[in-house]
Design a protein around this motif. Structure first.
Motif, PDB file in Angstrom:
ATOM      1  N   ASN A 125       0.760  -1.276   0.059  1.00 13.05           N
ATOM      2  CA  ASN A 125       0.008   0.015  -0.237  1.00 13.05           C
ATOM      3  C   ASN A 125       1.002   1.226  -0.102  1.00 13.05           C
ATOM      4  N   VAL A 126       1.828   1.284  -0.821  1.00 12.79           N
ATOM      5  CA  VAL A 126       2.717   2.299  -1.024  1.00 12.79           C
ATOM      6  C   VAL A 126       2.065   3.523  -1.816  1.00 12.79           C
ATOM      7  N   ASN A 127       2.567   4.812  -1.736  1.00  5.57           N
ATOM      8  CA  ASN A 127       2.050   5.782  -2.464  1.00  5.57           C
ATOM      9  C   ASN A 127       2.397   5.858  -3.869  1.00  5.57           C
ATOM     10  N   PRO A 128       1.480   5.476  -4.871  1.00 10.20           N
ATOM     11  CA  PRO A 128       1.982   5.415  -6.426  1.00 10.20           C
ATOM     12  C   PRO A 128       2.512   6.420  -6.921  1.00 10.20           C
ATOM     13  N   TRP A 129       2.586   7.439  -6.337  1.00 14.06           N
ATOM     14  CA  TRP A 129       3.057   8.626  -7.183  1.00 14.06           C
ATOM     15  C   TRP A 129       4.282   9.507  -6.277  1.00 14.06           C
ATOM     16  N   PRO A 130       5.108   8.666  -5.588  1.00 16.35           N
ATOM     17  CA  PRO A 130       6.030   9.531  -4.926  1.00 16.35           C
ATOM     18  C   PRO A 130       7.042  10.164  -5.985  1.00 16.35           C
ATOM     19  N   ARG A 131       7.535  11.546  -5.560  1.00 17.76           N
ATOM     20  CA  ARG A 131       8.369  12.310  -6.350  1.00 17.76           C
ATOM     21  C   ARG A 131       9.630  12.375  -5.970  1.00 17.76           C
ATOM     22  N   ASP A 132      10.893  12.215  -6.632  1.00 15.64           N
ATOM     23  CA  ASP A 132      12.263  12.191  -6.201  1.00 15.64           C
ATOM     24  C   ASP A 132      12.591  13.961  -6.223  1.00 15.64           C
ATOM     25  N   ARG A 133      13.778  13.951  -6.136  1.00 20.37           N
ATOM     26  CA  ARG A 133      14.579  15.348  -5.971  1.00 20.37           C
ATOM     27  C   ARG A 133      14.361  16.173  -7.200  1.00 20.37           C
ATOM     28  N   TRP A 134      14.186  15.414  -8.343  1.00 18.49           N
ATOM     29  CA  TRP A 134      13.857  16.082  -9.801  1.00 18.49           C
ATOM     30  C   TRP A 134      12.492  16.165 -10.240  1.00 18.49           C
ATOM     31  N   GLY A 135      11.607  15.595  -9.281  1.00 17.13           N
ATOM     32  CA  GLY A 135      10.137  15.850  -9.508  1.00 17.13           C
ATOM     33  C   GLY A 135       9.627  14.418 -10.388  1.00 17.13           C
ATOM     34  N   PHE A 136      10.503  13.558 -10.842  1.00 12.98           N
ATOM     35  CA  PHE A 136       9.855  12.391 -11.327  1.00 12.98           C
ATOM     36  C   PHE A 136       9.438  11.299 -10.439  1.00 12.98           C
ATOM     37  N   ASP A 182      -2.495  13.055  -1.804  1.00 14.49           N
ATOM     38  CA  ASP A 182      -0.774  12.270  -1.780  1.00 14.49           C
ATOM     39  C   ASP A 182      -0.266  12.682  -3.125  1.00 14.49           C
ATOM     40  N   GLY A 183      -0.609  13.772  -3.633  1.00  6.92           N
ATOM     41  CA  GLY A 183       0.127  14.310  -4.593  1.00  6.92           C
ATOM     42  C   GLY A 183      -0.800  14.338  -5.874  1.00  6.92           C
ATOM     43  N   GLY A 184      -1.671  13.427  -6.088  1.00  6.04           N
ATOM     44  CA  GLY A 184      -2.558  13.335  -7.257  1.00  6.04           C
ATOM     45  C   GLY A 184      -2.167  12.902  -8.431  1.00  6.04           C
ATOM     46  N   PRO A 185      -2.885  12.289  -9.237  1.00  7.62           N
ATOM     47  CA  PRO A 185      -2.238  11.769 -10.689  1.00  7.62           C
ATOM     48  C   PRO A 185      -2.167  12.986 -11.775  1.00  7.62           C
ATOM     49  N   GLU A 186      -3.076  14.147 -11.140  1.00  4.48           N
ATOM     50  CA  GLU A 186      -2.891  15.288 -12.137  1.00  4.48           C
ATOM     51  C   GLU A 186      -1.444  15.909 -12.295  1.00  4.48           C
ATOM     52  N   LYS A 187      -0.781  15.815 -11.214  1.00  5.89           N
ATOM     53  CA  LYS A 187       0.634  16.346 -11.325  1.00  5.89           C
ATOM     54  C   LYS A 187       1.779  15.375 -11.817  1.00  5.89           C
ATOM     55  N   TYR A 196       0.129  -0.429 -15.912  1.00  6.01           N
ATOM     56  CA  TYR A 196      -0.342  -0.725 -14.659  1.00  6.01           C
ATOM     57  C   TYR A 196      -0.670   0.501 -13.673  1.00  6.01           C
ATOM     58  N   LEU A 197       0.667   1.315 -13.796  1.00  6.88           N
ATOM     59  CA  LEU A 197       0.647   2.397 -12.897  1.00  6.88           C
ATOM     60  C   LEU A 197      -0.310   3.619 -13.049  1.00  6.88           C
ATOM     61  N   GLU A 198      -0.643   3.715 -14.333  1.00  9.71           N
ATOM     62  CA  GLU A 198      -1.787   4.494 -14.866  1.00  9.71           C
ATOM     63  C   GLU A 198      -3.166   4.149 -14.437  1.00  9.71           C
ATOM     64  N   SER A 199      -3.346   2.657 -14.336  1.00  9.67           N
ATOM     65  CA  SER A 199      -4.612   2.249 -14.009  1.00  9.67           C
ATOM     66  C   SER A 199      -4.702   2.377 -12.379  1.00  9.67           C
ATOM     67  N   LYS A 200      -3.703   2.591 -11.587  1.00  8.05           N
ATOM     68  CA  LYS A 200      -3.799   2.676 -10.362  1.00  8.05           C
ATOM     69  C   LYS A 200      -3.828   3.971  -9.752  1.00  8.05           C
ATOM     70  N   ILE A 201      -3.838   5.129 -10.493  1.00 13.68           N
ATOM     71  CA  ILE A 201      -3.660   6.526 -10.177  1.00 13.68           C
ATOM     72  C   ILE A 201      -4.742   7.188 -10.727  1.00 13.68           C
ATOM     73  N   THR A 202      -5.942   6.614 -11.196  1.00 11.37           N
ATOM     74  CA  THR A 202      -7.008   7.284 -11.572  1.00 11.37           C
ATOM     75  C   THR A 202      -8.025   7.611 -10.847  1.00 11.37           C
ATOM     76  N   ASP A 203      -7.958   6.884  -9.645  1.00  9.45           N
ATOM     77  CA  ASP A 203      -8.755   7.012  -8.677  1.00  9.45           C
ATOM     78  C   ASP A 203      -8.471   8.123  -7.607  1.00  9.45           C
ATOM     79  N   LYS A 204      -8.839   9.373  -7.805  1.00  7.36           N
ATOM     80  CA  LYS A 204      -8.229  10.557  -7.020  1.00  7.36           C
ATOM     81  C   LYS A 204      -8.830  10.507  -5.729  1.00  7.36           C
ATOM     82  N   ALA A 205     -10.156  10.074  -5.697  1.00 10.35           N
ATOM     83  CA  ALA A 205     -10.624  10.247  -4.060  1.00 10.35           C
ATOM     84  C   ALA A 205      -9.650   9.117  -3.155  1.00 10.35           C
ATOM     85  N   HIS A 206      -9.317   8.058  -3.625  1.00 11.32           N
ATOM     86  CA  HIS A 206      -8.779   7.190  -2.783  1.00 11.32           C
ATOM     87  C   HIS A 206      -7.312   7.628  -2.409  1.00 11.32           C
TER      88      HIS A 206
END
Length: 487
Positions: free
Chosen positions: A439-450, A481-486, A467-477
């Motif tokens: 249950n880790v955050n799917p979109w952590p950002r490194d120092r360069w923003g990736f 956490d940073g949101g897929p929109e970023k 797979y990652l795109e399918s897991k970050i479409t649920d914004k409410a969930h």
């Protein structure tokens, strides 16, 4: 060093010669300090835990002071001291650590170590066994070879006393052992309790029944030809020597140095002197582990897993091999003759630190502290191992880290997480395990923003990216956490 400490406390200065003298007397300790090579690098933290364990055990009001030796019965049950000496010579004391008390049965372990150093293990064990007796420490019994079961019970202690320099006069024999124990203690306090030992015609234990039991053991062993040649004729002298050894006094402070000498393979940590033979130390620790705690020895080996020797004075000599020696003392005893507070302290020590003999087995999941490592080093090693496993697609290792309770979202100094590395290398099974099972955050950002998704796309790992795109479409969930929109 005491003068140096006093001078620093009072704000006085010291000259070059005084400083040189202080350093020369403690050159081993100073050398390790300058090289930052202490076996317990975070000593202050370690001592703070020891203080907490001491305080916890202090509230234990169970047990009774031994009353069959009048001198012991005069000690207050409230007395409680703990002293620690590392194999580097670092020291910590808390409580009543300067009060002298008799070694009693703790002397058996020390005289056995001295005896095997001087005479060799093969000679000693021609006359004394190596097995736990499974019976009371003063039981009138021998093993199947007609020997005392081991040197940690009364029969073995009496026989060991008979073997120590039998050709010397009684006074010289005792003086010989005293000097040996003083070397074990690095020249610190080792005395003799006349009050405990001084009575008419060997009434060293004050109560006649106890003395009679030891006389009976000696005569029983003589009847079965247990003694070395010539020793049986001097039976009364042997018993006197045995009672004197039990009446030797130490403090928690000096006793901890003795324990540390055993932990250090026979080299006194405060003087650097080789006192005991390494093989003698190994054999001593083996017997302490299996036979050192009276009828509680098996349970203690199971729960604590460290070599120890107790005495009815309330002392426990505890050895953490290659780390430190500890002497704990509290006169209140349980029904097996061991210090109530001492046993609690030893048990909680191993509950806190991974000192148990089997705490470091492969794949061990225990989260005990390891004082031999810096906490920052442990943290750094965790991150390196986790990220390395993710980069190599080692799901088995990652699963083991998760079971051990490791933080699977932790990042290195660049902000790179295991998810970043797994995605960058195209390891879909790693990515799926981290997200679905950990249950880790799917979109952590490194120092360069990736994000991991960015890495998967950059290195053309389409299956991971999908797979990652399918897991970050649920914004409410994943709100907050940073949101897929970023991404």
């Amino acid at each position: 060093m005491k003068y140096l400490h006093t001078a620093l406390q009072s704000g006085d200065t010291i000259d070059r010669d005084c400083f040189k003298k202080c350093v020369c007397e403690n050159i081993v300790l100073v050398g390790r300090a300058l090289k930052n090579k202490f076996v317990i690098p975070e000593w202050q933290f370690f001592c703070s835990v020891i203080k907490d364990l001491y305080t916890s055990a202090k509230s234990n009001s169970g047990g009774k002071v031994a009353n069959y030796i009048p001198q012991l019965s005069r000690f207050s049950p409230d007395l409680w001291g703990v002293a620690v000496c590392s194999i580097d010579g670092q020291r910590y004391m808390i409580g009543d650590t300067n009060v002298p008390f008799c070694l009693q049965s703790c002397s058996k372990a020390l005289t056995y170590a001295v005896g095997t150093t001087e005479m060799g293990s093969e000679y000693v064990h021609k006359y004394i066994g190596q097995e736990p007796s499974g019976r009371s420490f003063n039981e009138l019994s021998l093993d199947h070879n007609k020997k005392p079961h081991n040197p940690m019970i009364n029969a073995g202690g009496i026989l060991m006393a008979s073997m120590m320099k039998p050709n010397l006069s009684p006074a010289d024999r005792f003086d010989y052992i005293m000097k040996y124990l003083q070397r074990l203690a690095g020249g610190e306090f080792v005395g003799f309790s006349n009050a405990t030992s001084d009575s008419d015609n060997f009434r060293y234990l004050s109560e006649r029944d106890t003395a009679d039991r030891n006389f009976a053991l000696a005569y029983y062993m003589r009847e079965n030809n247990c003694f070395p040649p010539g020793a049986a004729a001097a039976l009364q002298e042997t018993l006197e020597h045995y009672f004197q050894l039990c009446s030797i006094e130490v403090t928690c402070e000096s006793g901890s140095v003795m324990a540390a000498t055993l932990a250090n393979g026979g080299i006194c940590p405060t003087t650097g002197e080789r006192v005991l033979d390494p093989d003698a130390v190994r054999n001593t620790l083996s017997l302490m582990h299996s036979c050192g705690m009276y009828d509680y020895s098996g349970h203690f080996a199971f729960k604590v897993g460290l070599p120890a020797k107790s005495g009815v004075s309330g002392a426990i000599l505890l050895v953490v091999p290659n780390v430190c020696g500890i002497m704990v003392w509290s006169p209140a005893l349980d029904n097996l003759g061991n210090s109530c507070r001492g046993v609690q302290f030893c048990t909680e020590l191993v509950d806190k630190f991974n000192f148990h003999n089997y705490d470091n087995l492969l794949h061990q999941t225990s989260q005990k502290l390891d004082p031999r490592r810096r906490r920052s080093d442990v943290k750094g090693r965790e991150v390196v191992n986790l990220l390395f496993s993710a980069a190599n697609g080692d799901v088995t290792a990652i699963r083991r880290y998760a079971v051990q309770g490791m933080n699977m979202s932790q990042a290195d100094y660049d902000g790179r997480t295991a998810l970043h590395l797994g995605a960058a290398e195209g390891h879909l099974d790693v990515v799926m395990f981290l997200i679905e099972r950990c249950n880790v955050n799917p979109w952590p950002r490194d120092r360069w923003g990736f994000t991991p998704l960015d890495d998967a796309k950059r290195f053309d790992h389409k299956d991971v990216a999908d797979y990652l795109e399918s897991k970050i479409t649920d914004k409410a969930h994943f709100k907050g956490d940073g949101g897929p929109e970023k991404t």
